[in-house]
Write a protein that holds these residues in place. Sequence first.
Motif, PDB file in Angstrom:
ATOM      1  N   LEU A 181       1.071   1.772  -4.080  1.00  0.00           N
ATOM      2  CA  LEU A 181       0.080   2.833  -4.272  1.00  0.00           C
ATOM      3  C   LEU A 181      -1.159   2.593  -3.410  1.00  0.00           C
ATOM      4  O   LEU A 181      -2.259   3.010  -3.760  1.00  0.00           O
ATOM      5  CB  LEU A 181      -0.320   2.912  -5.749  1.00  0.00           C
ATOM      6  CG  LEU A 181       0.760   3.422  -6.713  1.00  0.00           C
ATOM      7  CD1 LEU A 181       0.249   3.367  -8.155  1.00  0.00           C
ATOM      8  CD2 LEU A 181       1.174   4.840  -6.363  1.00  0.00           C
ATOM      9  N   ARG A 182      -0.979   1.926  -2.284  1.00  0.00           N
ATOM     10  CA  ARG A 182      -2.120   1.553  -1.445  1.00  0.00           C
ATOM     11  C   ARG A 182      -2.958   2.764  -1.022  1.00  0.00           C
ATOM     12  O   ARG A 182      -4.174   2.672  -0.908  1.00  0.00           O
ATOM     13  CB  ARG A 182      -1.639   0.779  -0.218  1.00  0.00           C
ATOM     14  CG  ARG A 182      -0.821   1.614   0.760  1.00  0.00           C
ATOM     15  CD  ARG A 182      -0.270   0.769   1.897  1.00  0.00           C
ATOM     16  NE  ARG A 182       0.808  -0.096   1.412  1.00  0.00           N
ATOM     17  CZ  ARG A 182       1.453  -0.975   2.184  1.00  0.00           C
ATOM     18  NH1 ARG A 182       1.104  -1.113   3.452  1.00  0.00           N
ATOM     19  NH2 ARG A 182       2.422  -1.708   1.697  1.00  0.00           N
ATOM     20  N   ALA A 208      -2.693  -4.180   4.127  1.00  0.00           N
ATOM     21  CA  ALA A 208      -2.673  -2.930   3.364  1.00  0.00           C
ATOM     22  C   ALA A 208      -4.061  -2.482   2.945  1.00  0.00           C
ATOM     23  O   ALA A 208      -4.289  -1.286   2.723  1.00  0.00           O
ATOM     24  CB  ALA A 208      -1.779  -3.084   2.140  1.00  0.00           C
ATOM     25  N   PHE A 209      -5.006  -3.434   2.847  1.00  0.00           N
ATOM     26  CA  PHE A 209      -6.338  -3.097   2.351  1.00  0.00           C
ATOM     27  C   PHE A 209      -7.416  -3.606   3.315  1.00  0.00           C
ATOM     28  O   PHE A 209      -8.067  -4.626   3.059  1.00  0.00           O
ATOM     29  CB  PHE A 209      -6.536  -3.684   0.950  1.00  0.00           C
ATOM     30  CG  PHE A 209      -5.599  -3.105  -0.073  1.00  0.00           C
ATOM     31  CD1 PHE A 209      -5.844  -1.853  -0.627  1.00  0.00           C
ATOM     32  CD2 PHE A 209      -4.456  -3.788  -0.449  1.00  0.00           C
ATOM     33  CE1 PHE A 209      -4.981  -1.300  -1.549  1.00  0.00           C
ATOM     34  CE2 PHE A 209      -3.572  -3.238  -1.374  1.00  0.00           C
ATOM     35  CZ  PHE A 209      -3.827  -1.987  -1.926  1.00  0.00           C
ATOM     36  N   PRO A 210      -7.618  -2.885   4.399  1.00  0.00           N
ATOM     37  CA  PRO A 210      -8.636  -3.295   5.379  1.00  0.00           C
ATOM     38  C   PRO A 210     -10.056  -3.202   4.821  1.00  0.00           C
ATOM     39  O   PRO A 210     -10.974  -3.805   5.378  1.00  0.00           O
ATOM     40  CB  PRO A 210      -8.428  -2.307   6.533  1.00  0.00           C
ATOM     41  CG  PRO A 210      -7.773  -1.116   5.911  1.00  0.00           C
ATOM     42  CD  PRO A 210      -6.899  -1.671   4.827  1.00  0.00           C
ATOM     43  N   GLY A 211     -10.244  -2.449   3.731  1.00  0.00           N
ATOM     44  CA  GLY A 211     -11.573  -2.329   3.134  1.00  0.00           C
ATOM     45  C   GLY A 211     -11.892  -3.412   2.131  1.00  0.00           C
ATOM     46  O   GLY A 211     -12.971  -3.400   1.520  1.00  0.00           O
ATOM     47  N   LEU A 212     -10.983  -4.365   1.955  1.00  0.00           N
ATOM     48  CA  LEU A 212     -11.199  -5.439   0.986  1.00  0.00           C
ATOM     49  C   LEU A 212     -12.400  -6.294   1.389  1.00  0.00           C
ATOM     50  O   LEU A 212     -12.534  -6.699   2.544  1.00  0.00           O
ATOM     51  CB  LEU A 212      -9.943  -6.306   0.905  1.00  0.00           C
ATOM     52  CG  LEU A 212      -9.716  -7.110  -0.379  1.00  0.00           C
ATOM     53  CD1 LEU A 212      -9.546  -6.177  -1.567  1.00  0.00           C
ATOM     54  CD2 LEU A 212      -8.502  -8.020  -0.217  1.00  0.00           C
ATOM     55  N   ARG A 213     -13.282  -6.552   0.422  1.00  0.00           N
ATOM     56  CA  ARG A 213     -14.482  -7.349   0.677  1.00  0.00           C
ATOM     57  C   ARG A 213     -14.431  -8.711  -0.029  1.00  0.00           C
ATOM     58  O   ARG A 213     -15.062  -9.664   0.427  1.00  0.00           O
ATOM     59  CB  ARG A 213     -15.735  -6.587   0.211  1.00  0.00           C
ATOM     60  CG  ARG A 213     -15.987  -5.297   0.988  1.00  0.00           C
ATOM     61  CD  ARG A 213     -16.332  -5.612   2.423  1.00  0.00           C
ATOM     62  NE  ARG A 213     -16.506  -4.415   3.233  1.00  0.00           N
ATOM     63  CZ  ARG A 213     -15.579  -3.884   3.997  1.00  0.00           C
ATOM     64  NH1 ARG A 213     -14.368  -4.444   4.069  1.00  0.00           N
ATOM     65  NH2 ARG A 213     -15.813  -2.804   4.720  1.00  0.00           N
ATOM     66  N   GLU A 214     -13.701  -8.784  -1.136  1.00  0.00           N
ATOM     67  CA  GLU A 214     -13.647 -10.029  -1.903  1.00  0.00           C
ATOM     68  C   GLU A 214     -12.223 -10.287  -2.357  1.00  0.00           C
ATOM     69  O   GLU A 214     -11.550  -9.399  -2.877  1.00  0.00           O
ATOM     70  CB  GLU A 214     -14.585  -9.958  -3.112  1.00  0.00           C
ATOM     71  CG  GLU A 214     -14.610 -11.228  -3.942  1.00  0.00           C
ATOM     72  CD  GLU A 214     -15.720 -11.247  -4.984  1.00  0.00           C
ATOM     73  OE1 GLU A 214     -15.839 -12.243  -5.715  1.00  0.00           O
ATOM     74  OE2 GLU A 214     -16.483 -10.251  -5.057  1.00  0.00           O
ATOM     75  N   ASP A 244       3.931  -5.730  -6.129  1.00  0.00           N
ATOM     76  CA  ASP A 244       4.555  -4.623  -5.406  1.00  0.00           C
ATOM     77  C   ASP A 244       4.002  -3.287  -5.881  1.00  0.00           C
ATOM     78  O   ASP A 244       3.916  -2.333  -5.104  1.00  0.00           O
ATOM     79  CB  ASP A 244       6.068  -4.653  -5.610  1.00  0.00           C
ATOM     80  CG  ASP A 244       6.717  -5.874  -4.976  1.00  0.00           C
ATOM     81  OD1 ASP A 244       6.131  -6.412  -4.019  1.00  0.00           O
ATOM     82  OD2 ASP A 244       7.788  -6.286  -5.446  1.00  0.00           O
ATOM     83  N   GLU A 245       3.624  -3.242  -7.167  1.00  0.00           N
ATOM     84  CA  GLU A 245       3.089  -2.003  -7.717  1.00  0.00           C
ATOM     85  C   GLU A 245       1.814  -1.584  -6.980  1.00  0.00           C
ATOM     86  O   GLU A 245       1.593  -0.406  -6.705  1.00  0.00           O
ATOM     87  CB  GLU A 245       2.799  -2.173  -9.211  1.00  0.00           C
ATOM     88  CG  GLU A 245       4.013  -2.494 -10.055  1.00  0.00           C
ATOM     89  CD  GLU A 245       4.345  -3.980 -10.089  1.00  0.00           C
ATOM     90  OE1 GLU A 245       5.234  -4.352 -10.855  1.00  0.00           O
ATOM     91  OE2 GLU A 245       3.709  -4.754  -9.344  1.00  0.00           O
TER      92      GLU A 245
END
Length: 317
Positions: free
Chosen positions: A88-89, A124-130, A83-84
């Motif tokens: 802070l996304r 929450a993180f569309p830029g995640l690659r891995e 949750d932390e």
Amino acid sequence: MSYVEHVEQFHGLPAFTFPPYANPADLPDADAVAWRLHCGPYTTDEGSGSYWKRFTESVELEKVRALIFGSPWYDGDAGRSPDELLGLRSRFAGLEALFLGDLEDEEAMISTIGLGGLTELLEAFPGLRELAMRGGEGLEFPVTGHEGLRVLRIESGGLPREAAAQIAAASLPSLEHLELWLGDDWYGGGTRAEDLAPLLACTGKPALRHLGLQNSPVQDELAAALASAPVVGGLTSLSLSMGTLGDEGAEALLSGQPLSHLRELDLSHHYLSQDMMLRIWTELEPQGVRVNLTGRQEEDADDGWDEESGRYIAVSE
């Protein structure tokens, strides 16, 4: 050998454990390491709340590229996205890689590390690659998938059958590397080839170049399915390691579609006969395929998870 250890490198970066009571001046640049967040288990250790607060105040979060979460965020049946992190996304704007559940054997058995649902995290993180995960209990993967994910790796002693089917059906158009430790039925696994039908048909993952269907007690069945699966044609490397592969599965692979386009074929931790090992080398190595046949196992009806075959997978409990 142990297959379950703390990662030393992640996303091309050295893993760096954020130290307790660290001086910010002594820390590496925010984008130079994969930050590992791990609190000790003793009452004398710094609490997780204080530890996280110091991390967010000492490190320039906007430049952080990779995070590794260990204990207590993923200990036993915690089974949730931190949750932390979600809170802070907006500050983790440059986050490209996440490793969830980085625990060793003495910290938690791999079959007890809960992961939970990933829908909110991926949204929450569309830029995640891995995305790498260790565990699997309670895992749910959104069938809608993720547009940018390029690497997905799940280390499990028992990946839920439903989760494996969700991953197989997910739309992951940028995915290049997929590695699944499927695990044993006794520890929550049970995935069969039929559950992976969309993946084997190369549906929703057009960029896939490496496929690992590993650590499975039905490795022969998976090998037979891959022998005619469309997905194999686009791969440069294939892994059926860590499982119970025997001569029947290897025969199916060699008798199926050509494998000469592969650069690597990893069959390590197997139950192949010497004759079959020689045949694989003779047929594939001259065509430029690097074959890994290390870790030959001996069948033992008194020691294997499968009482009929006497074979066992590399990682279960």
